[in-house]
Design an enzyme around this catalytic site. Structure first.
Site, PDB file in Angstrom:
ATOM      1  N   ASP A 132      46.741  77.030  66.136  1.00 12.83           N
ATOM      2  CA  ASP A 132      46.302  78.345  65.987  1.00 12.83           C
ATOM      3  C   ASP A 132      46.906  79.019  64.678  1.00 12.83           C
ATOM      4  O   ASP A 132      48.359  79.061  64.599  1.00 12.83           O
ATOM      5  CB  ASP A 132      46.071  79.308  67.153  1.00 12.83           C
ATOM      6  CG  ASP A 132      47.353  79.525  68.045  1.00 12.83           C
ATOM      7  OD1 ASP A 132      48.159  78.717  68.034  1.00 12.83           O
ATOM      8  OD2 ASP A 132      47.532  80.745  68.442  1.00 12.83           O
ATOM      9  N   GLU A 173      49.278  80.070  70.613  1.00 11.36           N
ATOM     10  CA  GLU A 173      50.747  80.438  70.626  1.00 11.36           C
ATOM     11  C   GLU A 173      50.791  81.908  69.952  1.00 11.36           C
ATOM     12  O   GLU A 173      51.620  82.766  70.175  1.00 11.36           O
ATOM     13  CB  GLU A 173      51.480  79.246  69.858  1.00 11.36           C
ATOM     14  CG  GLU A 173      53.283  79.443  69.704  1.00 11.36           C
ATOM     15  CD  GLU A 173      53.593  80.564  68.536  1.00 11.36           C
ATOM     16  OE1 GLU A 173      54.653  81.207  68.794  1.00 11.36           O
ATOM     17  OE2 GLU A 173      52.821  80.890  67.766  1.00 11.36           O
TER      18      GLU A 173
END
Length: 420
Positions: free
Chosen positions: A94, A159
């Protein structure tokens, strides 16, 4: 108008006589174009991309849904002695949002300029490292190399939003235990100078909201004991401490950002109308606390600030990471010795620091495993989460060469204590 392709003379010194781009750079740019951006990251696109890569490499890939819609993907290259603990190459898929109006190019166009700088969200944080892992493994497998320890490449979600539905949950999962990890590599930061920064620990992220109740009333009166008066005292206490820590950093030549506590006020809420004194107001802070600070004593400091500001004040944590494990950087440690000596053999200067922000490494260390944060990006401005995030293709390609040396060295570390 944003360009949708490169200009007539792109390269940065890595293209051949016919203007061909290095295939590793092409793959990197393809990965950058996947919109795995919050608040709605396209994780399915990333998984399709990784499926294809696993097929190309000829290694199996396992998918573990740790939370609904949140899948951890693991590619595994089995070693010649799988009983030994494995090497983990971790990365997250991400990326953080962008303010496109502040970018020179489309933030997901992966445009390369005439200097070989590739512009896209995730170039530094951390899609470059993902592709560097992949391309290093591709080269090693193509050469027919085999190593004693099993190597796992792991790709995790979420994350950038705290890791709660990613690594934080996965380290408690049986599938994580079965990986039998001995040592992990994860992301680091760029370094504007010649040295490469290496992170052996992290500051503990604390996200706190302090709620201040008070007497309501009409906006025309001097009402006593208002929420705003209490709020002002709370803000002053937190920001006075912030200034003290900033001074410590400014006057010390030895300290880095990871050695002090940062405090930043990030949200203020309360009130319903201009002429109504609110019965409640709250303020939120982002704090990052180094491993040298006693966390229990630090919370007592916060309690004291609340007591001094007035009655009825409460606080609540949105995030409160209490683990302060660090990874050994002693020469006697076999993992660190192998990592650092391999870098030294490549004429790389290492600068050891505590990571100033937070990565998935903290969850790995919290379960007792050594982890080093490292992104091979020197002579590069630190641009993670910034406008116009970019990475030069020369730096990117050298990083692959670095991992070509590091991965075999770590995967051939002889049996350490606790291993047969």
């Amino acid at each position: 108008m944003l360009p949708d392709k490169d200009g007539p003379s792109m390269g940065g010194g890595t293209q051949g006589t016919e203007g061909k781009e290095d295939p590793s750079v092409t793959l990197f740019r393809e990965y950058l174009r996947l919109r795995t951006v919050h608040p709605a990251p396209d994780y399915d696109a990333a998984l399709r991309f990784l499926d294809r890569i696993a097929n190309e490499l000829g290694v199996p890939m396992k998918k573990v849904e740790v939370c609904p819609g949140r899948v951890v993907a693991i590619m595994t290259w089995v070693g010649t002695n799988p009983a030994l603990r494995s090497i983990l190459l971790n990365s997250h898929t991400d990326v953080v949002p962008v303010y496109q109006e502040h970018w020179k190019y489309d933030a997901f166009g992966a445009v390369k300029d005439t200097e070989g700088n590739i512009y896209a969200r995730g170039t530094q944080d951390m899609k470059s490292v993902t592709i560097q892992y992949i391309e290093a493994i591709r080269r090693l497998t193509a050469e027919g190399k085999r190593f004693a320890r099993t190597i796992h490449m792991m790709f995790v979600p979420d994350e950038e939003v705290g890791g709660h539905k990613g690594m934080e949950t996965f380290v408690k999962h049986p599938e994580f235990q079965q990986l039998n990890i001995g040592f992990a590599l994860d992301e680091g930061l760029a370094n504007p100078e010649e040295a490469f920064t290496v992170f052996y620990g992290e500051r503990s992220p604390w996200w706190i909201t302090v709620r201040c109740p008070g007497s309501p009333g009409h906006g025309s009166r001097f009402v006593e004991n208002t929420a705003a008066e209490k709020l002002r005292k709370i803000i002053n206490s937190f920001l006075d401490f912030r200034e003290q820590e900033k001074q410590r950093l400014d006057i010390s030549e030895c300290f880095t950002l990871g050695d002090v506590t940062t405090v930043n006020m990030t949200m203020v809420n309360g009130g319903v109308a201009y002429n109504v004194i609110p019965a409640e107001m709250d303020v939120s802070f982002d704090m990052r606390i180094p491993p040298t600070v006693n966390l229990l004593e630090f919370e007592e400091k916060i309690k004291k600030w609340c007591q001094e500001a007035g009655e009825g004040i409460t606080y609540k944590f949105a995030q409160k990471h209490m683990d302060q494990n660090t990874t050994s950087t002693e020469d006697s440690d076999p993992w660190w010795n192998t990592f650092s000596s391999t870098c030294k053999n490549m004429n790389m200067t290492l600068k050891k620091e505590i990571f100033p922000a937070a990565t998935d490494s903290r969850f790995i260390r919290a379960v007792g495993l050594p982890a080093i944060g490292f992104s091979p990006m020197n002579n590069t401005p630190i641009l993670l989460h910034d406008h116009n995030e970019h990475l030069n293709e020369k730096v990117f390609l050298r990083g692959i060469q670095v991992y070509e040396k590091l991965i075999p060295a770590l995967a051939n570390v002889p049996a350490v204590a606790g291993e047969a």
